[in-house]
Design a protein around this motif. Structure first.
Motif, PDB file in Angstrom:
ATOM      1  N   PHE A   1      93.535  87.907  44.716  1.00 21.78           N
ATOM      2  CA  PHE A   1      94.970  88.002  44.987  1.00 21.78           C
ATOM      3  C   PHE A   1      95.618  86.615  44.975  1.00 21.78           C
ATOM      4  N   ILE A   2      94.976  85.642  45.644  1.00 21.25           N
ATOM      5  CA  ILE A   2      95.521  84.283  45.686  1.00 21.25           C
ATOM      6  C   ILE A   2      95.623  83.714  44.275  1.00 21.25           C
ATOM      7  N   SER A   3      94.602  83.897  43.463  1.00 21.41           N
ATOM      8  CA  SER A   3      94.587  83.371  42.097  1.00 21.41           C
ATOM      9  C   SER A   3      95.682  84.005  41.253  1.00 21.41           C
ATOM     10  N   LEU A   4      95.745  85.330  41.266  1.00 20.42           N
ATOM     11  CA  LEU A   4      96.734  86.029  40.455  1.00 20.42           C
ATOM     12  C   LEU A   4      98.151  85.739  40.932  1.00 20.42           C
ATOM     13  N   PHE A   5      98.329  85.652  42.246  1.00 19.29           N
ATOM     14  CA  PHE A   5      99.662  85.352  42.776  1.00 19.29           C
ATOM     15  C   PHE A   5     100.118  83.964  42.342  1.00 19.29           C
ATOM     16  N   GLY A   6      99.222  82.982  42.434  1.00 19.34           N
ATOM     17  CA  GLY A   6      99.599  81.621  42.035  1.00 19.34           C
ATOM     18  C   GLY A   6     100.006  81.545  40.579  1.00 19.34           C
ATOM     19  N   ILE A   7      99.247  82.211  39.711  1.00 20.94           N
ATOM     20  CA  ILE A   7      99.551  82.183  38.279  1.00 20.94           C
ATOM     21  C   ILE A   7     100.833  82.943  37.973  1.00 20.94           C
ATOM     22  N   SER A   8     100.923  84.165  38.467  1.00 24.08           N
ATOM     23  CA  SER A   8     102.071  85.016  38.135  1.00 24.08           C
ATOM     24  C   SER A   8     103.366  84.457  38.728  1.00 24.08           C
ATOM     25  N   PHE A   9     103.322  83.943  39.952  1.00 29.23           N
ATOM     26  CA  PHE A   9     104.517  83.384  40.580  1.00 29.23           C
ATOM     27  C   PHE A   9     105.009  82.160  39.811  1.00 29.23           C
ATOM     28  N   THR A  10     104.079  81.280  39.444  1.00 24.76           N
ATOM     29  CA  THR A  10     104.461  80.081  38.686  1.00 24.76           C
ATOM     30  C   THR A  10     105.085  80.458  37.352  1.00 24.76           C
ATOM     31  N   LEU A  11     104.456  81.387  36.650  1.00 25.48           N
ATOM     32  CA  LEU A  11     104.984  81.790  35.345  1.00 25.48           C
ATOM     33  C   LEU A  11     106.332  82.487  35.480  1.00 25.48           C
ATOM     34  N   THR A  12     106.500  83.271  36.525  1.00 28.22           N
ATOM     35  CA  THR A  12     107.792  83.930  36.733  1.00 28.22           C
ATOM     36  C   THR A  12     108.899  82.905  36.907  1.00 28.22           C
ATOM     37  N   ILE A  13     108.648  81.870  37.709  1.00 34.08           N
ATOM     38  CA  ILE A  13     109.644  80.817  37.913  1.00 34.08           C
ATOM     39  C   ILE A  13     109.935  80.094  36.606  1.00 34.08           C
ATOM     40  N   VAL A  14     108.871  79.726  35.880  1.00 31.86           N
ATOM     41  CA  VAL A  14     109.052  78.981  34.624  1.00 31.86           C
ATOM     42  C   VAL A  14     109.814  79.813  33.601  1.00 31.86           C
ATOM     43  N   MET A  15     109.445  81.078  33.444  1.00 32.68           N
ATOM     44  CA  MET A  15     110.030  81.900  32.395  1.00 32.68           C
ATOM     45  C   MET A  15     111.470  82.297  32.710  1.00 32.68           C
ATOM     46  N   THR A  16     111.762  82.622  33.967  1.00 33.72           N
ATOM     47  CA  THR A  16     113.146  82.962  34.302  1.00 33.72           C
ATOM     48  C   THR A  16     114.042  81.724  34.240  1.00 33.72           C
ATOM     49  N   SER A  17     113.512  80.571  34.655  1.00 37.95           N
ATOM     50  CA  SER A  17     114.285  79.326  34.559  1.00 37.95           C
ATOM     51  C   SER A  17     114.557  78.977  33.103  1.00 37.95           C
ATOM     52  N   THR A  18     113.553  79.178  32.254  1.00 39.67           N
ATOM     53  CA  THR A  18     113.722  78.916  30.828  1.00 39.67           C
ATOM     54  C   THR A  18     114.762  79.849  30.223  1.00 39.67           C
ATOM     55  N   ALA A  19     114.717  81.115  30.627  1.00 40.06           N
ATOM     56  CA  ALA A  19     115.702  82.077  30.124  1.00 40.06           C
ATOM     57  C   ALA A  19     117.116  81.683  30.535  1.00 40.06           C
ATOM     58  N   LEU A  20     117.275  81.230  31.796  1.00 43.31           N
ATOM     59  CA  LEU A  20     118.588  80.804  32.271  1.00 43.31           C
ATOM     60  C   LEU A  20     119.058  79.558  31.529  1.00 43.31           C
ATOM     61  N   LEU A  21     118.164  78.577  31.373  1.00 40.67           N
ATOM     62  CA  LEU A  21     118.533  77.340  30.684  1.00 40.67           C
ATOM     63  C   LEU A  21     118.876  77.618  29.228  1.00 40.67           C
ATOM     64  N   GLU A  22     118.110  78.496  28.596  1.00 37.39           N
ATOM     65  CA  GLU A  22     118.384  78.830  27.206  1.00 37.39           C
ATOM     66  C   GLU A  22     119.738  79.517  27.074  1.00 37.39           C
ATOM     67  N   ASN A  23     120.067  80.384  28.026  1.00 38.74           N
ATOM     68  CA  ASN A  23     121.355  81.074  27.986  1.00 38.74           C
ATOM     69  C   ASN A  23     122.504  80.095  28.152  1.00 38.74           C
ATOM     70  N   VAL A  24     122.317  79.089  29.021  1.00 41.99           N
ATOM     71  CA  VAL A  24     123.384  78.131  29.297  1.00 41.99           C
ATOM     72  C   VAL A  24     123.559  77.135  28.154  1.00 41.99           C
ATOM     73  N   MET A  25     122.449  76.675  27.574  1.00 39.31           N
ATOM     74  CA  MET A  25     122.507  75.562  26.634  1.00 39.31           C
ATOM     75  C   MET A  25     122.489  75.982  25.163  1.00 39.31           C
ATOM     76  N   SER A  26     122.068  77.186  24.868  1.00 36.43           N
ATOM     77  CA  SER A  26     122.001  77.626  23.471  1.00 36.43           C
ATOM     78  C   SER A  26     123.302  78.316  23.061  1.00 36.43           C
ATOM     79  N   PRO A  27     123.582  78.354  21.756  1.00 32.75           N
ATOM     80  CA  PRO A  27     124.782  79.057  21.290  1.00 32.75           C
ATOM     81  C   PRO A  27     124.785  80.510  21.754  1.00 32.75           C
TER      82      PRO A  27
END
Length: 411
Positions: A21-47
């Protein structure tokens, strides 16, 4: 062989559920933050709607006056005088649009107050951007020159002010105690797009505050639209030559008014200066932050994997006693670790979709719809693979160094 490794990996994961659980939570939580942040940044900065021409647009948003000897700085948006007297003389841009920053004002309907953000624009503003007109059309240069009280409103403003009425073109809307005739209704723009977001758009000639100032600072921003991206360097050169000729007040000795892309403006504001864009520094800082952010769960996985190895030392000793090579054991452990991280990555992708769906449905930022595209998904899977390799190399090396006799003695 891989099938057997997969079965062993699943068995190991099920053996110690807390560590899993600790391993999967660490990986999935980190990726969720990275991917949602990337989606937001892409929406703001891309055409994106309605700024589809962003890749061939330069934005002038600030004018800065400096006294380099005394250290005085005065910075603000450009004035109408700056736009009319200087920027409008440029020949290379295909179109020059200008607009004010949004100002909040009130409208009242059925004794209910509605807070509206208003932008004042010129006619080319509607040609530089590709607004989706649900009804009506943009106001023209003639209407602006005649200072006609006409307005373009968003669909959210239409619903808030007129209720369920769909055809509101020609009707009046009262904004800041002044009646304007609705000239058109456009699909709303999210607040993350500060160049084009507003609830009401009005001709700049009807502004109560006036626009006939004589200085270089005011409340206007400018968009220089090139015919193609290849023309942008020549537009920059012509623009900078124009800026260099603008006279400076006695109190100052430097004037800066940059025509930047959104990425350049972002890097200049936070990592650069008026004399440098700071894009390289921004890249280093962002990369360092991402590396640190990704390194933390990797270190966590390394520690967990070492613990798992010590628990499996007897198993490793038996396999070595029966002839299994260190290379085979290392390969098996790396495969197990990659399977673990890919599983966490898949969970992270699912979480990312859920988080983005909840965000889109919440209405926290109206008209903003985030989405995960294939590039973001590819990045997520790559990060998962990187997690698996980085967090598995050292524990696998430790495992390969275990002595057979010592391993069999561990219980």
């Amino acid at each position: 062989m891989l099938k057997n490794y997969f079965k062993i990996a699943i068995a190991v994961l099920r053996r110690r559920k807390f560590f899993t659980f600790i391993s999967l939570f660490g990986i999935s939580f980190t990726l969720t933050i990275v991917m949602t942040s990337t989606a937001l940044l892409e929406n703001v900065m891309s055409p994106a709607y309605p700024d589809y021409n962003r890749e061939r647009s330069l934005y002038v948003q600030r004018v800065t006056l400096k006294n380099t000897k005394e250290g005085w700085i005065n910075s603000n948006s450009a004035s109408y005088n700056f736009v009319k007297k200087y920027v409008s003389t440029l020949k290379k841009p295909e179109k020059i649009a200008f607009y004010t920053s949004g100002t909040n004002t009130n409208a009242y309907v059925n004794n209910k107050k509605i807070l509206l953000e208003v932008k004042y624009t010129n006619d080319l503003y509607w040609e530089v951007a590709s607004f989706d007109f649900l009804s009506g059309k943009a106001y023209t240069k003639r209407q602006i020159d005649n200072a006609e009280r006409v307005a373009i409103i968003s669909d959210r403003t239409r619903k808030a002010y007129f209720g369920d009425q769909q055809d509101v073109v020609g009707k009046n809307i009262e904004v800041d105690n002044v009646n304007y005739r609705v000239n058109g209704v456009v699909r709303g723009v999210p607040r993350t797009n500060r160049h084009f977001q507003a609830e009401v758009y009005l001709p700049y000639t009807v502004s109560k505050t006036g626009y006939d100032d004589q200085g270089v600072m005011g409340n206007f921003s400018v968009i220089l639209l090139a015919k193609s991206a290849a023309d942008m360097p020549s537009i920059r050169a012509e623009y900078q030559k124009m800026v260099d000729k603008i006279p400076v007040d006695k109190e100052y000795d430097k004037l800066y008014a940059h025509a930047d892309t959104p990425w350049e403006d972002l890097s200049r504001r936070f990592f650069g200066s008026d004399d440098s864009v700071g894009f390289g520094k921004m890249l280093v800082m962002v990369s360092a932050f991402l590396l640190l952010f990704l390194l933390l769960p990797t270190i966590n996985l390394v520690n967990i994997n070492i613990t798992r190895i010590m628990e499996r030392s007897s198993e490793i000793g038996v396999r070595k006693a029966f002839g299994a090579s260190s290379r085979t054991l290392v390969y098996q452990f790396l495969v197990e670790n990659i399977i673990l991280t890919l599983l966490g990555g898949l969970i992270g992708i699912v979480f990312s979709y859920v988080v983005i769906y909840i965000f889109n449905q919440s209405g926290y930022t109206p008209d903003l719809n985030l989405s995960l595209n294939f590039s973001v998904l590819a990045l997520g899977l790559f990060v998962c693979l990187l997690f698996g390799l980085l967090s598995g190399v050292y524990p696998a090396w430790r495992m390969s160094r275990l002595n057979v006799v010592s391993a069999l003695k561990v219980r």
